[in-house]
Motif scaffolding. Sequence first.
Motif, PDB file in Angstrom:
ATOM      1  N   SER A   6       0.843  -1.184   0.000  1.00 31.28           N
ATOM      2  CA  SER A   6       0.000   0.000   0.000  1.00 31.28           C
ATOM      3  C   SER A   6       0.885   1.244   0.000  1.00 31.28           C
ATOM      4  N   PRO A   7       0.557   2.237  -0.833  1.00 29.89           N
ATOM      5  CA  PRO A   7       1.323   3.490  -0.790  1.00 29.89           C
ATOM      6  C   PRO A   7       1.343   4.110   0.608  1.00 29.89           C
ATOM      7  N   HIS A   8       0.293   3.872   1.388  1.00 26.60           N
ATOM      8  CA  HIS A   8       0.224   4.439   2.736  1.00 26.60           C
ATOM      9  C   HIS A   8       1.306   3.866   3.648  1.00 26.60           C
ATOM     10  N   THR A   9       1.706   2.626   3.419  1.00 30.72           N
ATOM     11  CA  THR A   9       2.763   2.016   4.217  1.00 30.72           C
ATOM     12  C   THR A   9       4.065   2.793   4.057  1.00 30.72           C
ATOM     13  N   ILE A  10       4.359   3.163   2.819  1.00 30.53           N
ATOM     14  CA  ILE A  10       5.591   3.917   2.553  1.00 30.53           C
ATOM     15  C   ILE A  10       5.474   5.329   3.122  1.00 30.53           C
ATOM     16  N   THR A  11       4.344   5.965   2.889  1.00 34.53           N
ATOM     17  CA  THR A  11       4.128   7.326   3.387  1.00 34.53           C
ATOM     18  C   THR A  11       4.239   7.363   4.907  1.00 34.53           C
ATOM     19  N   ASN A  12       3.640   6.401   5.584  1.00 32.93           N
ATOM     20  CA  ASN A  12       3.709   6.358   7.044  1.00 32.93           C
ATOM     21  C   ASN A  12       5.144   6.192   7.529  1.00 32.93           C
ATOM     22  N   CYS A  13       5.936   5.410   6.814  1.00 31.96           N
ATOM     23  CA  CYS A  13       7.357   5.232   7.161  1.00 31.96           C
ATOM     24  C   CYS A  13       8.088   6.568   7.078  1.00 31.96           C
ATOM     25  N   MET A  14       7.770   7.356   6.073  1.00 34.84           N
ATOM     26  CA  MET A  14       8.478   8.620   5.857  1.00 34.84           C
ATOM     27  C   MET A  14       8.120   9.675   6.905  1.00 34.84           C
ATOM     28  N   TRP A  15       7.024   9.489   7.623  1.00 31.35           N
ATOM     29  CA  TRP A  15       6.664  10.423   8.691  1.00 31.35           C
ATOM     30  C   TRP A  15       7.726  10.475   9.780  1.00 31.35           C
ATOM     31  N   ASP A  16       8.551   9.442   9.882  1.00 29.92           N
ATOM     32  CA  ASP A  16       9.602   9.419  10.894  1.00 29.92           C
ATOM     33  C   ASP A  16      10.760  10.363  10.552  1.00 29.92           C
ATOM     34  N   GLY A  56      -2.188  18.980  -9.546  1.00 34.82           N
ATOM     35  CA  GLY A  56      -1.569  19.796  -8.504  1.00 34.82           C
ATOM     36  C   GLY A  56      -1.000  18.964  -7.367  1.00 34.82           C
ATOM     37  N   LYS A  57      -1.161  17.647  -7.441  1.00 36.44           N
ATOM     38  CA  LYS A  57      -0.649  16.742  -6.405  1.00 36.44           C
ATOM     39  C   LYS A  57       0.668  16.133  -6.856  1.00 36.44           C
ATOM     40  N   ARG A  58       1.428  15.663  -5.886  1.00 40.78           N
ATOM     41  CA  ARG A  58       2.667  14.945  -6.176  1.00 40.78           C
ATOM     42  C   ARG A  58       2.418  13.455  -6.047  1.00 40.78           C
ATOM     43  N   ARG A  59       3.045  12.694  -6.917  1.00 41.42           N
ATOM     44  CA  ARG A  59       2.958  11.241  -6.816  1.00 41.42           C
ATOM     45  C   ARG A  59       4.109  10.780  -5.932  1.00 41.42           C
ATOM     46  N   TYR A  60       3.768  10.152  -4.809  1.00 38.26           N
ATOM     47  CA  TYR A  60       4.776   9.702  -3.860  1.00 38.26           C
ATOM     48  C   TYR A  60       5.308   8.317  -4.191  1.00 38.26           C
ATOM     49  N   ILE A  61       4.476   7.506  -4.836  1.00 39.44           N
ATOM     50  CA  ILE A  61       4.835   6.134  -5.168  1.00 39.44           C
ATOM     51  C   ILE A  61       4.652   5.961  -6.669  1.00 39.44           C
TER      52      ILE A  61
END
Length: 97
Positions: free
Chosen positions: A15-25, A86-91
Amino acid sequence: MIKNVIFDVDNNALSPHTITNCMWDFPDITQFQLIQVDAGSYILKLNVNSDFSREKEVVDSLKRIIGENATIIIEKVQEIPVLASGKRRYIVNAWKK
């Protein structure tokens, strides 16, 4: 075909959210984009300030999700481009599976 889903080294969809959540650190990362370029190979684009020194820590955190055998290359960039929306693609999956 570019997709918003990447796969770990065992070919499991992440899930893209898994990667995004990791980057919150890593609050010093202004922008990021993780691109899967092949089975187990990734490029992590980072927009950070010039004194950012946690690259190994970021890679280690991602490897806990993607797999310890993953190859992750960091590219420091000035900006992650925005899409027409206008959004960025994180994954990004640029690997033709």
